[in-house]
Each structure stands twice: as C-alpha cells, then as structure tokens.
Write a protein that holds these residues in place. Structure first.
Motif, PDB file in Angstrom:
ATOM      1  N   GLU A 166       0.817  -1.283   0.152  1.00  0.00           N
ATOM      2  CA  GLU A 166       0.077   0.003  -0.168  1.00  0.00           C
ATOM      3  C   GLU A 166       0.880   1.104   0.269  1.00  0.00           C
ATOM      4  OE1 GLU A 166      -3.682   2.265   2.375  1.00  0.00           O
ATOM      5  OE2 GLU A 166      -2.473   0.325   3.300  1.00  0.00           O
TER       6      GLU A 166
ATOM      7  N   THR B  91       2.446   1.750  -3.724  1.00  0.00           N
ATOM      8  CA  THR B  91       1.375   2.193  -4.572  1.00  0.00           C
ATOM      9  C   THR B  91       1.767   3.342  -5.507  1.00  0.00           C
ATOM     10  OG1 THR B  91      -0.398   1.372  -3.295  1.00  0.00           O
ATOM     11  CG2 THR B  91      -1.276   2.893  -5.071  1.00  0.00           C
ATOM     12  N   TYR B  92       2.280   4.478  -4.644  1.00  0.00           N
ATOM     13  CA  TYR B  92       2.545   5.096  -6.070  1.00  0.00           C
ATOM     14  C   TYR B  92       4.615   5.265  -6.077  1.00  0.00           C
ATOM     15  CZ  TYR B  92      -2.439   6.910  -5.384  1.00  0.00           C
ATOM     16  OH  TYR B  92      -4.007   7.282  -5.967  1.00  0.00           O
TER      17      TYR B  92
ATOM     18  N   TRP C 247       8.346   8.632   2.187  1.00  0.00           N
ATOM     19  CA  TRP C 247       7.968   8.088   2.467  1.00  0.00           C
ATOM     20  C   TRP C 247       7.177   7.437   3.714  1.00  0.00           C
ATOM     21  CZ3 TRP C 247       7.391   3.853   5.603  1.00  0.00           C
ATOM     22  CH2 TRP C 247       9.054   3.015   6.174  1.00  0.00           C
TER      23      TRP C 247
ATOM     24  N   LYS D 215       1.404   4.146   6.704  1.00  0.00           N
ATOM     25  CA  LYS D 215       0.432   4.208   6.770  1.00  0.00           C
ATOM     26  C   LYS D 215      -0.168   4.862   8.218  1.00  0.00           C
ATOM     27  CE  LYS D 215      -3.740   4.198   5.305  1.00  0.00           C
ATOM     28  NZ  LYS D 215      -3.896   4.926   3.792  1.00  0.00           N
TER      29      LYS D 215
ATOM     30  N   GLN E  92       0.449   8.992   8.135  1.00  0.00           N
ATOM     31  CA  GLN E  92       0.227  10.006   7.581  1.00  0.00           C
ATOM     32  C   GLN E  92      -0.966  10.710   7.402  1.00  0.00           C
ATOM     33  OE1 GLN E  92      -0.894   7.087   4.035  1.00  0.00           O
ATOM     34  NE2 GLN E  92       1.225   6.587   3.723  1.00  0.00           N
TER      35      GLN E  92
ATOM     36  N   VAL F 112       6.655  12.991  -8.267  1.00  0.00           N
ATOM     37  CA  VAL F 112       5.541  12.333  -7.707  1.00  0.00           C
ATOM     38  C   VAL F 112       4.128  11.641  -9.076  1.00  0.00           C
ATOM     39  CG1 VAL F 112       4.299  14.875  -7.094  1.00  0.00           C
ATOM     40  CG2 VAL F 112       3.696  12.713  -5.811  1.00  0.00           C
ATOM     41  N   ASP F 113       3.938  10.692  -8.329  1.00  0.00           N
ATOM     42  CA  ASP F 113       2.237  10.426  -9.084  1.00  0.00           C
ATOM     43  C   ASP F 113       1.276  11.564  -8.938  1.00  0.00           C
ATOM     44  OD1 ASP F 113       0.156   8.524  -9.221  1.00  0.00           O
ATOM     45  OD2 ASP F 113       1.244   7.122 -10.647  1.00  0.00           O
TER      46      ASP F 113
ATOM     47  N   ASN G  12      -1.097  10.879  -6.640  1.00  0.00           N
ATOM     48  CA  ASN G  12      -1.218  10.754  -4.963  1.00  0.00           C
ATOM     49  C   ASN G  12      -1.652  12.198  -5.100  1.00  0.00           C
ATOM     50  OD1 ASN G  12       0.130  10.568  -2.548  1.00  0.00           O
ATOM     51  ND2 ASN G  12       2.041   9.806  -3.349  1.00  0.00           N
TER      52      ASN G  12
ATOM     53  N   SER H 191       0.990  13.472  -1.609  1.00  0.00           N
ATOM     54  CA  SER H 191       1.831  13.572  -1.598  1.00  0.00           C
ATOM     55  C   SER H 191       2.214  15.011  -2.430  1.00  0.00           C
ATOM     56  CB  SER H 191       2.503  12.561  -2.149  1.00  0.00           C
ATOM     57  OG  SER H 191       4.210  12.670  -1.909  1.00  0.00           O
ATOM     58  N   ARG H 192       1.483  15.313  -3.527  1.00  0.00           N
ATOM     59  CA  ARG H 192       2.014  16.536  -4.576  1.00  0.00           C
ATOM     60  C   ARG H 192       1.601  18.042  -3.615  1.00  0.00           C
ATOM     61  NH1 ARG H 192      -1.858  16.006  -9.396  1.00  0.00           N
ATOM     62  NH2 ARG H 192      -0.713  18.209  -9.980  1.00  0.00           N
TER      63      ARG H 192
ATOM     64  N   LEU I  37       3.355   4.354 -13.267  1.00  0.00           N
ATOM     65  CA  LEU I  37       2.616   5.574 -12.656  1.00  0.00           C
ATOM     66  C   LEU I  37       2.520   6.489 -13.626  1.00  0.00           C
ATOM     67  CD1 LEU I  37       5.962   4.672  -9.885  1.00  0.00           C
ATOM     68  CD2 LEU I  37       3.096   4.694  -9.749  1.00  0.00           C
TER      69      LEU I  37
END
Length: 183
Positions: free
Chosen positions: A33, A36-37, A97, A100, A103, A132-133, A136, A139-140, A164
């Motif tokens: 998880e 993922t990005y 990163w 979980k 976050q 960054v994806d 996401n 995160s952006r 991605l």
C-alpha cells in the motif's frame, strides 16, 4: 561535510541517518500500500531491507545521498524515511515515505520543509526535484506548498509493474525564486 553525522530537529520530528537499527520498522512499514505510487516495491524479506540500508549507508559515506529516518521527537517512534539524492548536483532529488499510521498529520510536509532548509544552508543547488505520481494528491501538496512548479510529466513503470504518471516539480532556492518566475 560528514553526512553520517547529520541530525535535524523540528518541533515534532528528528531526522537521523538511516541505520540497521530501523530495519524491522522499515521492513514492516514499507508495504504494498505504501509503495503504490512509488518506484520501489516492498521487500520480499528482511534481507532486501538490510541491503537497502547498506546501500544507503554507502551513498551517505560517499556523499552522494542523505538518507534519514523520520522519528517522533517525543517518543522516538519510527514514522518513515526521507532523503536528498544526488546532493552534489545542481538538481538534487527529494524523496519521502511515511508509514500508514503517520500519514495525514503534516509529518511529510514538516520533514521535507526541514530538508529543504538544510539544503539551502548546506548545498550549492539551483533547484530541488520532487517527483510524484499525478494521482497522489496528498504528496503533491508538499511541493506545491513550497512553491514547487511542475516542469514535466512522464510515465514510468515501477518495480511492481504498475505504470506511474509522474509529475516533476522543481522547488527553487529562496534566492532563485525570482529567476524561476522569469523563465
């Protein structure tokens, strides 16, 4: 500059050079998880985590990368990892990163903001890259809150086989901000 001695403190966090002391935390929290990005895939066994840490320590020793663990200042709880890669270049790359449970608490922004401040004081760079994806969104927000500008977009297949859709931000030094607006 001896990167293995870098310790960075914020109001809530401590950033310390990565070490084998945190291998269990990294192995447990760097999950499917979480990745993922991201380009890397989660480790299959702890040996892969140990290799990642050893590789990171080698890059710290050569002065190429600063890879740190993120800890809560009050409890020393492990929250994740962050770093600046290719620090001798004019365009070092930021990465982060968080586990979980850490976050959506502002830790990512706090850690990246502090790394940028460290870079401003210690590195000779033009701008920092933050990839960054596109999907996401949390995160952006980090590079966007730091004035980051999107300079390119591209697709990249990660090590888990997922495509991605990368958005590349440039985060300029304080003195380079005016120059960036005129480009």
């Amino acid at each position: 500059m001896e990167l293995s001695l870098v310790e960075i403190f914020t109001n809530r966090l401590v950033l310390l050079p990565i070490s084998q002391k945190y291998k269990e935390d990294i192995f447990r929290e760097f999950t499917k998880e979480i990745t993922t990005y991201m380009y890397p895939r989660p480790p299959q066994d702890i040996v892969e985590t140990e290799e990642f840490i050893n590789d990171s320590l080698g890059e710290i020793q050569t002065g190429n990368h600063l890879v740190v663990v993120i800890l809560k200042k009050d409890s020393q709880e492990f929250l994740g990892c962050t770093g600046i890669h290719e620090i001798r270049s004019k365009h070092p790359e930021l990465g982060i990163w968080l586990k979980k449970s850490a976050q959506a608490k502002g830790y990512g922004f706090e850690a990246i903001t502090t790394l940028k401040e460290w870079a401003d004081e210690n590195l000779d760079y033009e701008y920092l890259i933050y990839d960054v994806d596109k999907a996401n969104i949390p995160s952006r927000r980090i590079p966007e809150m730091l004035g980051g500008q999107i300079t390119r977009e591209y697709d990249k297949t990660n090590l888990s086989g997922r495509v991605l859709n990368i958005v590349e931000y440039r985060i300029f030094r304080k003195e380079n901000l005016l120059q960036a607006f005129y480009k």
